[in-house]
Design a protein around this motif. Structure first.
Motif: not given
Length: 945
Positions: A117-136
């Protein structure tokens, strides 16, 4: 009315469709409401669906997940690498920064491609060089309200105790399924437009009844819930509560005696409950309330709100231990009028100063609630509360509305009281409240009893008997009222029965219909019953029938035709009409150069203005028109003409009494508005009330109809026909005013206006409070003569002063005018010695005669018209009854052989006899009267003799 279809399903089952959603390569089946079978029914039955809100739409890919592992991020101390089971064959790796992320926790997982709802689109990405596949996700990130006591900080913990009944076993079986569906947060909200005569539709039980009737007639299958409430789960009944309320003047609740005094004509009773266990509400209740915009407080307060939304029955719970008294074992609540200046702190933590007109509930120390509007902070229910008394009062709708407006606080309860509640259902709603509280507690509460409030004569102030209206409904009613047979009589009765009407004494020709209590305010006769079934069938099934005779339109307001004529004349002069709200800004008087805010009459200040920077009811239409000029200029429209016809308002009644004593208090300008300044000319309160001067106008703000206009830019732009622009002049505006007045047969005079009462430069100029707003040499006032031959100010016109133009950000020449239409209407309504412009249907032939006279050149057409009309006045009233229709000049002739300063004027007169056909003798009398009058008055010579 905001209606939740999940809530409606507490009463009836609704038609649904199967929806398939592809999540993680799996097709997940869910049931959704079949809106195509629901919303058209409501619209057809008179409740337009203004908007449809689908809760959870677009969040289908937010699924149930469980954290299996949580390890520290090697490159960030505050992050964790979580391995999450989202119903897939492999665990999903998600980087999370929440402190409460831990193994075994059930969480909300937003899969890649989800748009929050805050217009943030969830994408597969790297956070500090570690892969992240979603959001809690947290509740806030999913657009859900936050209660810190329940939800804490961090990601959303989906647990049994927080969600009230959703076990970990169920959650473990639903990993990867849409979270909003599993937790029953998904919902459809309908914004319904409810007519004022249907307050029963302001609750979900009423909406369910309407939908049920529509589905029944349409043949759509549904199921009516057998026990939609909670009353069947407790041992007490509605009759027990009603008998207790009638019998008991006091009740003992765990050693505390409770009673209530009533100094208002307001039926009221109180239910006392012991052993209350105040906790958080379960998920199903919290979700229902939050979807409808309510905050979940605790189970007691939420139960009260649930009963209000479900059945349209307001109530309020007081902590019995917090009620002040001299004896801690004897508590009392008192219903009375507030004392002037008394203070009250409401549940919104705001302190309010009350007036004598406010109705309140208090104890011996202070006020505990604004009756029907707002509870008090001191006696509110908290987690320590053990005993409560629940108030069920029936305050008068007008009293609640005035208190609510006066204190700028409209609540769900006050809105229901204003519209009208079903008083006969108060005892049933009290039972439902107790039953719901019982259902929400692990330890069952104790019903102590119900008490009535006591009047000053020690008699109960309570209402237990209600009128049951019965109407004989005949089979011939539809043809008599609708003009055609629409449906069979048995189907009509079936529809009425589906709407809750009780039928008895059925025959083929008539049935006795008992009106249910929730419809007693608007169903009073047989025609209303016909309207009920035709709503369900559809008004489009009533055949159209042409009128047998031509319709004659009569104005409800006799002045309306003049207002329409003035507006039409403005339009014909090139002005475009604007429509605006009746508000102005607090600094408009300064921008117009007025001496004070009250120079044009004291404005009425709004306690809760619709537009924040326009808190006053307007006393003049000019500021709004000038703002519209500025807006036109900003949009590139460099010239134009605008006018506005509407009422202005003052804080005085017709007798000169100030209406609102605390006017402007909420704005902090009450002292400024209360100053006694002059209220001059056409803006004086005595020059208003063109519509009515009835006794009922006493105590009501003066309403004055006004007509105002502005011209800006050039009158004519440069083009191939003219080498330069043509500017507006004051004479143009003055000619417009003259045209407007002539359109209603009114003669005016024009004078200069000035800024001071005693102008030393020009003794013929008259003072006007608005003179400073205009160019000193280009401003005039308009006057008419009243019954006593006094000159009365009608209005003014002028070119805006450069300072005024700067104040309103106008950079092109601008002229303005404003007329007091009340003065104008009173002037044209006086008897005059003028030509009669109307007549009844003509029965006798018109009589016409032509005359030609040699007259002096200085004689005007108006003088000639008046002399001719006056010469015939007595004759056509007493001897030859007739209406003088026209006196019209048709020829003006000048020749060399005529004497100097003389010319020939030929004119035509026509009369309509009203009682008989004129004879030659009658016509000769008329001719002689005209000839003799013109000769004597002007020393004229009749030509053609």
């Amino acid at each position: 009315m905001l209606a939740s279809l999940n809530f409606v399903e507490k009463f009836i089952s609704l038609p649904k469709l199967t929806k398939y959603t592809n999540i993680n390569s799996k097709q997940i089946e869910t049931k959704i409401f079949d809106l195509n079978k629901i919303t058209p029914l409501l619209t057809k039955q008179g409740f337009e669906v203004d908007n449809i809100i689908i809760k959870g739409e677009g969040l289908e890919t937010v699924v149930v997940g469980r954290i299996e592992k949580a390890e520290p991020h090697p490159n960030a101390a505050k992050l964790q690498i979580c391995q999450v089971n989202a119903g897939e064959s492999n665990l999903r790796q998600i980087i999370c920064g929440a402190k409460n992320a831990r193994p075994g926790l059930y969480v909300a997982v937003a899969l890649p491609s989800t748009k929050l709802p805050n217009n943030l689109e969830i994408k597969e990405s790297k956070i500090r060089e570690i892969e992240s596949n979603g959001m809690l996700c947290s509740r806030e990130e999913l657009g859900l309200p936050i209660n810190k006591d329940i939800d804490g900080d961090g990601i959303w913990e989906i647990e049994q105790d927080a969600q009230g009944g959703i076990s970990t076993n169920i959650l473990s079986q639903k990993l990867g399924y849409p979270l909003f569906d599993i937790l029953e947060i998904s919902d459809v909200l309908l914004e319904l437009s409810v007519t004022p005569n249907r307050p029963d539709m302001l609750c979900h039980e009423g909406v369910a009844r309407e939908i049920m009737a529509g589905l029944t007639y349409s043949g759509v299958p549904f199921e009516k819930k057998e026990n939609p409430g909670f009353a069947h789960k407790v041992t007490i009944s509605e009759d027990v509560i009603k008998k207790d309320a009638l019998k008991n003047s006091s009740v003992n609740c765990a050693g505390v005696t409770f009673s209530a005094e009533n100094h208002l004509q307001c039926p009221a009773f109180f239910v006392a409950i012991d052993s209350t266990q105040v906790t958080h509400s379960p998920a199903w209740l919290r979700n229902l309330l939050e979807n409808l915009g309510q905050n979940s407080i605790n189970n007691i307060v939420d139960a009260s709100n649930y009963i209000l939304l479900a059945h349209g029955q307001p109530s309020h719970a007081y902590d019995l231990d917090k009620i002040s008294s001299q004896n801690p074992n004897a508590k009392k609540l008192i219903l009375r009028k507030a004392k002037q200046g008394e203070k009250f702190i409401g549940l919104d933590a705001k302190e309010r100063e009350l007036q004598e007109a406010d109705e309140v509930i208090c104890d011996i120390e202070g006020i505990q609630g604004l009756l029907g509007v707002l509870g008090g902070e001191q006696s509110k229910v908290s987690y320590e509360t053990k005993k409560i008394v629940v108030e069920f009062a029936n305050p008068h709708p007008v009293s609640v509305r005035r208190t609510s407006r006066r204190h700028a606080r409209q609540t769900e309860a006050s809105f229901m009281f204003e519209k009208g509640i079903d008083e006969a259902s108060r005892f049933k709603s009290a039972l439902e409240f107790f039953a719901l509280v019982t259902n929400l507690q692990e330890v069952k509460p104790k019903y102590c009893g119900t008490v009535h409030s006591i009047k000053e004569n020690n008699k109960p102030e309570i209402k237990t008997e209600f009128r049951n209206l019965e109407i004989d409904f005949h089979s011939t009613a539809q043809e008599k009222i609708l003009g055609a047979p629409i449906i069979e009589y048995t189907k009509q009765l079936n529809i009425l029965e589906s709407l809750g009407f009780i039928l008895s004494n059925k025959t083929e020709k008539s049935t006795k219909v008992t009106i249910p209590s929730w419809r007693s305010s608007d169903i009073v006769g047989e025609a209303d019953l016909v309207e009920e079934f035709i709503r369900i069938v559809g008004i489009d099934n009533v055949p159209s029938t042409p009128f047998i005779s031509p319709a004659i339109v009569n104005y409800d307001d006799p002045h309306y035709k003049y207002l329409e004529k003035l507006s039409s004349r403005c339009a014909s002069l090139g002005y475009n009409e604007v429509i605006s709200l009746h508000f102005m800004r607090a600094d408009d008087h300064e921008k117009l150069g007025l001496n004070s805010i009250n120079a044009l009459g004291e404005p009425v200040a709004l306690m809760n203005p619709i537009i924040g920077d326009e808190p006053l009811m307007h006393t003049t239409l000019i500021p709004d028109l000038l703002r519209k000029v500025r807006k036109n200029l900003s949009y590139g429209t460099k010239s134009g003409q605008l006018f506005h016809s509407c009422r202005t308002f003052q804080n005085y009644d017709a007798h000169g009494e100030r209406v609102f004593k605390q006017n402007g208090e909420s704005l902090g300008i009450s002292a400024l508005l209360a100053q006694n300044v002059e209220n001059a000319l056409e803006y004086h309160y005595s020059q208003g009330y063109a519509y009515s001067r009835e006794k009922s106008q006493a105590g009501r703000p003066v309403e004055t109809p006004r007509l105002a206009g502005v011209t800006f830019g050039n009158k004519m732009e440069k083009n191939w026909q003219n080498s330069g622009e043509v500017n507006w002049t004051l004479h143009d505006i003055m000619s417009h005013i003259v045209e407007l007045c002539h359109s209603v047969d009114l003669t005016i005079t024009t004078v200069k206006i000035c800024e001071e009462h005693h102008s030393t430069n020009d003794h013929s100029a008259k003072y006007h409070p608005l003179a400073k707003a205009f160019h000193p040499g280009r401003r005039v006032g308009f006057y008419v003569v009243d019954d006593k031959n006094n000159s009365v100010s009608l209005g003014w016109a002028g070119e805006l002063h450069p300072k005024t133009m700067r104040n309103y950000e106008i950079d092109v020449p601008c002229f303005a005018f404003e007329l007091n239409v009340a003065v104008l209407l009173r002037s044209i309504s006086r008897p005059k010695n003028l030509l009669n412009r109307s007549s009844a249907v003509q029965k006798f032939p018109t009589v016409s005669r032509d005359f030609a006279f040699l007259l002096d050149e200085n004689i005007t057409a108006q003088k000639l018209n008046d002399v001719v009309a006056n010469s015939l006045q007595n004759l056509i009233v007493k001897e030859t009854p007739a209406i003088l229709k026209t006196v019209q000049i048709f020829d003006i002739y000048k020749a060399k052989e005529m004497p100097v300063n003389k010319r020939s004027i030929a004119f035509h007169i026509s009369l309509i006899p009203t009682e008989r056909t004129f004879t030659d003798k009658d016509i000769q009398k008329i001719s002689n009267a005209v000839i003799e009058a013109v000769k004597n008055e002007f020393h004229a010579e009749l030509r053609g003799n």
